[in-house]
Motif scaffolding. Sequence first.
Motif, PDB file in Angstrom:
ATOM      1  N   MET A 250     114.954  -2.677  42.699  1.00  0.00           N
ATOM      2  CA  MET A 250     114.321  -1.474  41.879  1.00  0.00           C
ATOM      3  C   MET A 250     114.817   0.395  41.961  1.00  0.00           C
ATOM      4  N   SER A 251     114.897   0.801  41.716  1.00  0.00           N
ATOM      5  CA  SER A 251     115.120   2.470  41.904  1.00  0.00           C
ATOM      6  C   SER A 251     114.845   2.936  43.171  1.00  0.00           C
ATOM      7  N   GLY A 252     115.433   3.789  43.256  1.00  0.00           N
ATOM      8  CA  GLY A 252     114.875   4.648  44.929  1.00  0.00           C
ATOM      9  C   GLY A 252     113.366   4.891  44.059  1.00  0.00           C
ATOM     10  N   LYS A 253     113.991   5.819  43.005  1.00  0.00           N
ATOM     11  CA  LYS A 253     112.011   6.407  42.236  1.00  0.00           C
ATOM     12  C   LYS A 253     110.960   6.068  42.065  1.00  0.00           C
ATOM     13  N   ASP A 254     111.989   4.284  41.338  1.00  0.00           N
ATOM     14  CA  ASP A 254     110.025   3.498  41.176  1.00  0.00           C
ATOM     15  C   ASP A 254     109.972   2.734  42.897  1.00  0.00           C
ATOM     16  N   ASN A 255     110.490   2.382  43.543  1.00  0.00           N
ATOM     17  CA  ASN A 255     110.182   2.535  45.073  1.00  0.00           C
ATOM     18  C   ASN A 255     109.126   2.861  46.145  1.00  0.00           C
ATOM     19  N   LEU A 256     109.547   4.377  45.382  1.00  0.00           N
ATOM     20  CA  LEU A 256     108.552   5.567  45.892  1.00  0.00           C
ATOM     21  C   LEU A 256     106.955   5.661  45.478  1.00  0.00           C
ATOM     22  N   GLN A 257     107.405   5.402  44.124  1.00  0.00           N
ATOM     23  CA  GLN A 257     105.857   5.116  43.182  1.00  0.00           C
ATOM     24  C   GLN A 257     104.847   3.417  43.920  1.00  0.00           C
ATOM     25  N   LEU A 258     105.635   3.067  44.275  1.00  0.00           N
ATOM     26  CA  LEU A 258     105.157   1.698  43.828  1.00  0.00           C
ATOM     27  C   LEU A 258     104.430   1.890  45.341  1.00  0.00           C
ATOM     28  N   HIS A 259     105.229   2.891  46.827  1.00  0.00           N
ATOM     29  CA  HIS A 259     104.225   2.695  48.033  1.00  0.00           C
ATOM     30  C   HIS A 259     102.823   3.719  47.151  1.00  0.00           C
ATOM     31  N   SER A 260     103.582   4.929  46.734  1.00  0.00           N
ATOM     32  CA  SER A 260     102.375   5.835  45.943  1.00  0.00           C
ATOM     33  C   SER A 260     101.248   5.413  45.550  1.00  0.00           C
TER      34      SER A 260
ATOM     35  N   LEU B 157     118.525  12.854  47.341  1.00  0.00           N
ATOM     36  CA  LEU B 157     118.174  11.692  46.639  1.00  0.00           C
ATOM     37  C   LEU B 157     118.014  12.576  45.143  1.00  0.00           C
ATOM     38  N   ALA B 158     117.971  12.935  44.898  1.00  0.00           N
ATOM     39  CA  ALA B 158     117.593  13.468  42.936  1.00  0.00           C
ATOM     40  C   ALA B 158     118.246  12.824  42.124  1.00  0.00           C
ATOM     41  N   ASP B 159     119.969  12.970  42.616  1.00  0.00           N
ATOM     42  CA  ASP B 159     120.071  12.336  41.871  1.00  0.00           C
ATOM     43  C   ASP B 159     120.565  10.706  41.834  1.00  0.00           C
ATOM     44  N   ALA B 160     120.089  10.714  42.794  1.00  0.00           N
ATOM     45  CA  ALA B 160     120.301   8.712  42.225  1.00  0.00           C
ATOM     46  C   ALA B 160     119.595   7.607  42.758  1.00  0.00           C
ATOM     47  N   SER B 161     118.286   8.864  42.058  1.00  0.00           N
ATOM     48  CA  SER B 161     117.064   8.183  42.503  1.00  0.00           C
ATOM     49  C   SER B 161     116.587   7.437  40.959  1.00  0.00           C
ATOM     50  N   GLU B 162     117.155   7.281  40.093  1.00  0.00           N
ATOM     51  CA  GLU B 162     117.315   5.773  39.382  1.00  0.00           C
ATOM     52  C   GLU B 162     118.512   5.321  39.492  1.00  0.00           C
ATOM     53  N   LYS B 163     118.622   5.190  41.165  1.00  0.00           N
ATOM     54  CA  LYS B 163     119.488   4.159  40.879  1.00  0.00           C
ATOM     55  C   LYS B 163     119.016   3.272  41.696  1.00  0.00           C
ATOM     56  N   GLN B 164     119.571   1.594  41.725  1.00  0.00           N
ATOM     57  CA  GLN B 164     118.967   0.303  42.356  1.00  0.00           C
ATOM     58  C   GLN B 164     119.711   0.855  43.520  1.00  0.00           C
ATOM     59  N   VAL B 165     117.828   0.388  44.395  1.00  0.00           N
ATOM     60  CA  VAL B 165     118.057   1.174  45.784  1.00  0.00           C
ATOM     61  C   VAL B 165     119.251  -0.332  46.298  1.00  0.00           C
ATOM     62  N   LYS B 166     119.621  -1.198  45.718  1.00  0.00           N
ATOM     63  CA  LYS B 166     121.114  -2.672  46.435  1.00  0.00           C
ATOM     64  C   LYS B 166     122.106  -0.878  46.004  1.00  0.00           C
ATOM     65  N   SER B 167     122.084  -0.575  45.681  1.00  0.00           N
ATOM     66  CA  SER B 167     123.881   0.276  45.566  1.00  0.00           C
ATOM     67  C   SER B 167     123.813   1.029  46.449  1.00  0.00           C
ATOM     68  N   TYR B 168     123.124   1.464  47.464  1.00  0.00           N
ATOM     69  CA  TYR B 168     122.137   3.207  47.973  1.00  0.00           C
ATOM     70  C   TYR B 168     123.847   2.628  49.565  1.00  0.00           C
ATOM     71  N   SER B 169     124.326   3.352  49.790  1.00  0.00           N
ATOM     72  CA  SER B 169     124.480   3.475  50.910  1.00  0.00           C
ATOM     73  C   SER B 169     123.932   2.848  52.260  1.00  0.00           C
TER      74      SER B 169
END
Length: 306
Positions: A92-102, A122-134
């Motif tokens: 899931m994207s970073g944004k979707d992870n936070l929405q789920l938590h909310s 992290l606004a620019d990376a919000s739609e990227k899948q978390v597996k691509s995050y450093s």
Amino acid sequence: MPNIVQTNQLTKIIDGKELVKNVNIHVKKGEVYGFLGPNGAGKTTVMKMLTNLWKPTSGEVWLFGEKLTPASYEVLKRMGSIIEFPCFYDHMSGKDNLQLHSEYMGYHTPGCVEDALEMLGLADASEKQVKSYSLGMKQRLGIARAILCKPELLILDEPTNGLDPAGMKQIRDLFRMLCSEYGITIIISSHMLSEVESIADTIGVINHGNMMKEISMKEISEMNTAYIELAVENTKKAAYVLADKLELSNFKVIDEKCIRIYDACIDTKDISKALAMNEVEINSISKKAESLEDYFLKLTGEGVRK
């Protein structure tokens, strides 16, 4: 000022091993509390009990004036935390992870996800899948999740792990803002003393599972901790001159090249003159102030990463 967090004789034993013993912590409302100790000292164990992930073998945890129990769901809603390394749904994207938590926290303030992502860069990376995050991005996403619901208390276990110096500064500034503007109380565990020194109001030092000291940074700074650092070729001969010729007793040989003199009354010129007259070669002599690291090392005798 009331204590937001307090523990009474907190003890945890697993498989016959005592991880922490009789730990007493007192965290005041609205402060940054630096929970310090070497790796393996017991910091994460205590934080797991504060967040109800682990139950104490004995002792009590009090949060917001209430005793923590297995049914303290409402109390836990008032907290945000990172314990060890933050975990996410990698597909899931970073944004979707936070929405789920909310959603599962029952927090539906419009724009809260976007605000948290913006705060952590992290606004620019919000739609990227978390597996691509450093590693650093995942750590910042964990902090974003912890602050998402505007908790009254943040409990953060090594929150700057994986961050570069610029990222560390960003997080320090964020913590200061959360305290000053939102009145959030923050507990940060760390073995990186320079990071804690710059933001903490109070520190608690734990070592080998034992709580050694709670003290405010103001008290540390007000202590008479100035010293003279002396670098010489022969510390044995220099120590003899300090003791016999200058009649000093409050000094310590740090290693084969360094001596620290804790007598504030002596002048560096007098030291230099006495050593020179007794043919002790001086490499350098300077006045210094004791840092949090110096205080920590005196207290624990442990080496830590700066």
